[in-house]
Design a protein around this motif. Structure first.
Motif, PDB file in Angstrom:
ATOM      1  N   SER A  13       0.816  -1.219   0.000  1.00 43.44           N
ATOM      2  CA  SER A  13       0.000   0.000   0.000  1.00 43.44           C
ATOM      3  C   SER A  13       0.848   1.267   0.000  1.00 43.44           C
ATOM      4  CB  SER A  13      -0.952  -0.002   1.186  1.00 43.44           C
ATOM      5  OG  SER A  13      -0.237  -0.053   2.397  1.00 43.44           O
ATOM      6  N   ALA A  17       0.301   4.063  -2.863  1.00 42.45           N
ATOM      7  CA  ALA A  17      -0.031   5.458  -2.549  1.00 42.45           C
ATOM      8  C   ALA A  17       0.979   6.413  -3.175  1.00 42.45           C
ATOM      9  CB  ALA A  17      -0.077   5.648  -1.030  1.00 42.45           C
ATOM     10  N   LYS A  21       0.150   9.222  -6.011  1.00 41.78           N
ATOM     11  CA  LYS A  21       0.498  10.629  -5.780  1.00 41.78           C
ATOM     12  C   LYS A  21       1.269  11.184  -6.966  1.00 41.78           C
ATOM     13  CE  LYS A  21       3.409  13.468  -2.846  1.00 41.78           C
ATOM     14  NZ  LYS A  21       4.485  13.427  -1.867  1.00 41.78           N
TER      15      LYS A  21
END
Length: 64
Positions: A13, A17, A21
């Motif tokens: 994760s 992420a 981004k």
């Protein structure tokens, strides 16, 4: 390493992420740029583990 990073981002994760981004930051070449920057992050992890003679453990990895 790009292929390995693609696999890592699908299973960790933190990397997913980071990828998302970077993907959201630009309008062109989103996937290639995000994957290359995520690969750089992954390479830093690999070299850190090799330099310290450690095995990967998600709970011991510092947040960067």
């Amino acid at each position: 390493l790009i292929e390995a990073t693609s696999h890592v981002k699908n299973h960790l994760s933190e990397y997913a992420a980071f990828y998302q981004k970077k993907y959201d930051e630009v309008k062109t070449h989103q996937h290639k740029r995000a994957l290359a920057l995520t690969a750089r992050k992954f390479i830093r992890l690999i070299f850190g583990l090799l330099a310290n003679h450690q095995l990967y453990s998600p709970s011991r990895v510092s947040q960067s």
